[in-house]
Every structure is written in structure tokens, then in C-alpha cells.
Design a protein around this motif. Sequence first.
Motif, mmCIF file in Angstrom:
data_model
loop_
_atom_site.group_PDB
_atom_site.id
_atom_site.type_symbol
_atom_site.label_atom_id
_atom_site.label_comp_id
_atom_site.label_asym_id
_atom_site.label_seq_id
_atom_site.Cartn_x
_atom_site.Cartn_y
_atom_site.Cartn_z
ATOM 1 N N SER A 58 0.822 -1.207 0.000
ATOM 2 C CA SER A 58 0.000 0.000 0.000
ATOM 3 C C SER A 58 0.861 1.264 0.000
ATOM 4 C CB SER A 58 -0.907 -0.013 1.231
ATOM 5 O OG SER A 58 -1.573 1.205 1.381
ATOM 6 N N THR A 59 1.902 1.261 0.801
ATOM 7 C CA THR A 59 2.787 2.423 0.872
ATOM 8 C C THR A 59 3.538 2.621 -0.439
ATOM 9 O OG1 THR A 59 3.044 2.085 3.248
ATOM 10 C CG2 THR A 59 4.681 3.480 2.163
ATOM 11 N N TYR A 60 4.018 1.532 -1.017
ATOM 12 C CA TYR A 60 4.724 1.627 -2.295
ATOM 13 C C TYR A 60 3.795 2.188 -3.374
ATOM 14 C CZ TYR A 60 7.497 0.493 -6.370
ATOM 15 O OH TYR A 60 8.204 0.585 -7.544
ATOM 16 N N ARG A 61 2.578 1.697 -3.399
ATOM 17 C CA ARG A 61 1.614 2.171 -4.401
ATOM 18 C C ARG A 61 1.341 3.662 -4.213
ATOM 19 N NH1 ARG A 61 -3.108 -0.252 -2.985
ATOM 20 N NH2 ARG A 61 -2.253 -2.259 -3.616
ATOM 21 N N THR A 62 1.161 4.080 -2.970
ATOM 22 C CA THR A 62 0.859 5.488 -2.700
ATOM 23 C C THR A 62 2.026 6.406 -3.052
ATOM 24 O OG1 THR A 62 -0.636 4.888 -0.907
ATOM 25 C CG2 THR A 62 0.226 7.125 -0.883
ATOM 26 N N VAL A 63 3.225 6.050 -2.602
ATOM 27 C CA VAL A 63 4.374 6.944 -2.743
ATOM 28 C C VAL A 63 5.006 6.877 -4.129
ATOM 29 C CG1 VAL A 63 6.697 7.437 -1.858
ATOM 30 C CG2 VAL A 63 4.841 6.914 -0.267
ATOM 31 N N HIS A 64 5.138 5.667 -4.675
ATOM 32 C CA HIS A 64 5.914 5.513 -5.909
ATOM 33 C C HIS A 64 5.062 5.418 -7.172
ATOM 34 C CE1 HIS A 64 9.715 5.144 -3.794
ATOM 35 N NE2 HIS A 64 9.041 4.474 -2.873
ATOM 36 N N ARG A 65 3.961 4.748 -7.117
ATOM 37 C CA ARG A 65 3.145 4.602 -8.339
ATOM 38 C C ARG A 65 2.212 5.784 -8.532
ATOM 39 N NH1 ARG A 65 2.445 -1.439 -8.929
ATOM 40 N NH2 ARG A 65 4.542 -1.984 -9.640
ATOM 41 N N GLU A 66 1.441 6.102 -7.483
ATOM 42 C CA GLU A 66 0.493 7.203 -7.593
ATOM 43 C C GLU A 66 1.160 8.550 -7.304
ATOM 44 O OE1 GLU A 66 -2.589 6.098 -4.860
ATOM 45 O OE2 GLU A 66 -3.119 4.312 -6.001
ATOM 46 N N GLN A 67 2.330 8.520 -6.732
ATOM 47 C CA GLN A 67 3.130 9.696 -6.394
ATOM 48 C C GLN A 67 2.343 10.722 -5.584
ATOM 49 O OE1 GLN A 67 4.930 11.002 -10.053
ATOM 50 N NE2 GLN A 67 6.435 9.342 -9.963
ATOM 51 N N ARG A 68 1.576 10.202 -4.653
ATOM 52 C CA ARG A 68 0.862 11.069 -3.724
ATOM 53 C C ARG A 68 1.762 11.317 -2.516
ATOM 54 N NH1 ARG A 68 -4.443 8.690 -1.880
ATOM 55 N NH2 ARG A 68 -3.421 6.709 -2.226
ATOM 56 N N PRO A 69 1.699 12.500 -1.966
ATOM 57 C CA PRO A 69 2.544 12.781 -0.794
ATOM 58 C C PRO A 69 2.028 12.031 0.442
ATOM 59 C CG PRO A 69 1.134 14.655 -1.260
ATOM 60 C CD PRO A 69 0.927 13.671 -2.388
ATOM 61 N N MET A 70 2.964 11.683 1.297
ATOM 62 C CA MET A 70 2.621 11.040 2.556
ATOM 63 C C MET A 70 3.088 11.966 3.671
ATOM 64 S SD MET A 70 3.846 7.409 4.142
ATOM 65 C CE MET A 70 2.845 6.428 3.066
ATOM 66 N N PRO A 71 2.265 12.186 4.662
ATOM 67 C CA PRO A 71 2.709 13.044 5.773
ATOM 68 C C PRO A 71 4.008 12.502 6.378
ATOM 69 C CG PRO A 71 0.370 12.528 5.970
ATOM 70 C CD PRO A 71 0.900 11.694 4.849
ATOM 71 N N ALA A 72 4.902 13.415 6.710
ATOM 72 C CA ALA A 72 6.222 13.029 7.220
ATOM 73 C C ALA A 72 6.117 12.178 8.487
ATOM 74 C CB ALA A 72 7.057 14.274 7.492
ATOM 75 N N ARG A 73 5.204 12.521 9.356
ATOM 76 C CA ARG A 73 5.046 11.761 10.603
ATOM 77 C C ARG A 73 4.627 10.321 10.311
ATOM 78 N NH1 ARG A 73 3.054 13.853 16.144
ATOM 79 N NH2 ARG A 73 5.003 14.826 15.698
ATOM 80 N N ARG A 74 3.709 10.135 9.377
ATOM 81 C CA ARG A 74 3.273 8.788 9.023
ATOM 82 C C ARG A 74 4.417 7.996 8.395
ATOM 83 N NH1 ARG A 74 -1.770 8.387 5.355
ATOM 84 N NH2 ARG A 74 -2.699 9.188 7.249
ATOM 85 N N ALA A 75 5.170 8.648 7.522
ATOM 86 C CA ALA A 75 6.308 7.967 6.896
ATOM 87 C C ALA A 75 7.328 7.545 7.937
ATOM 88 C CB ALA A 75 6.953 8.884 5.850
ATOM 89 N N MET A 76 7.603 8.396 8.916
ATOM 90 C CA MET A 76 8.547 8.034 9.978
ATOM 91 C C MET A 76 8.002 6.894 10.833
ATOM 92 S SD MET A 76 11.399 9.472 9.754
ATOM 93 C CE MET A 76 12.055 9.049 11.336
#
Length: 148
Positions: A58-76
Amino acid sequence: MRPTRATTLLAVSVVGGLLGFGFVPLAEAMNGTAPRVEWTSTFGLAVVAVAVLSLAVSTYRTVHREQRPMPARRAMNFLMFAKACALAGAFITGGYIGFAVHFVDNMEADLPRERVVRSIVAAAISAVVVIGGLLLERACRVPKGDDS
């Protein structure tokens, strides 16, 4: 923060293996017999493995395929969870392998064979937790050229 190194995972696995191997004589001295590996613990590991792998996809799809931003806190948070899963999975993998190695010499008896088989299955599933953790860690990387 740097990616988790293979040498770190190997070292943690070796420590887990030594503790798993050394746990058997300690348990036999305290209780008279070594504990059995229950399927419920293996099932619990499988649930964690599925959760981590699902989160990685899910994270790969969001960040790399759809290139949607992820909040920094969630990513950490995801990154810390990924590192924890990789390290804990490596430790548990080593522990189960060490436990199984202790019983390999007595494979003709039913109970030691059961312990070895169940330990190997649990170790394989914990290795999937490690893989899931590493994939989630990789999915949390910011794509190159992304200034946001």
C-alpha cells in the motif's frame, strides 16, 4: 536514517539462534522438558507478516506509483515499524532455528520431530516478517527528484 543492513540482520539472527539453542537446556533444567512450539504462535507471526506485507504494498503504491505525498510523521512511523519488524523478525527467525537445531539429533522420536518441523515453519514465517519489514522500509523512501 540509513536502511537496515544485512550484516545487522545476520548478527541479530545469530544472537537469537544462540539464545534459542541455549533456551532448551535451561527449560529442561527448570521444567524437566523443553516447551512445544504451538501453532498459535506461528499463526500470530503469519498475521504480522501479512500486515507488514500489505502495508508495504500500500505504501509503495501510494508513494511511488500514484506519487501522492505522505505526511512526514506517518512515513517516519512506518519506517520505525519496518525497522522493528525486520530486526524482531530476524531475532525470532534465529531463535526458532536455534531451538530446532537442538532437536535435530533425535528426529526419529515424534516429539523432537514435531518441535523441529514447527520451529522451521515458524522460522520461515518470521523470515517473511523480515522481508516485509525491508520492503516497507524501501517503500518509505522518497522518490528521486521529489523536492516535497
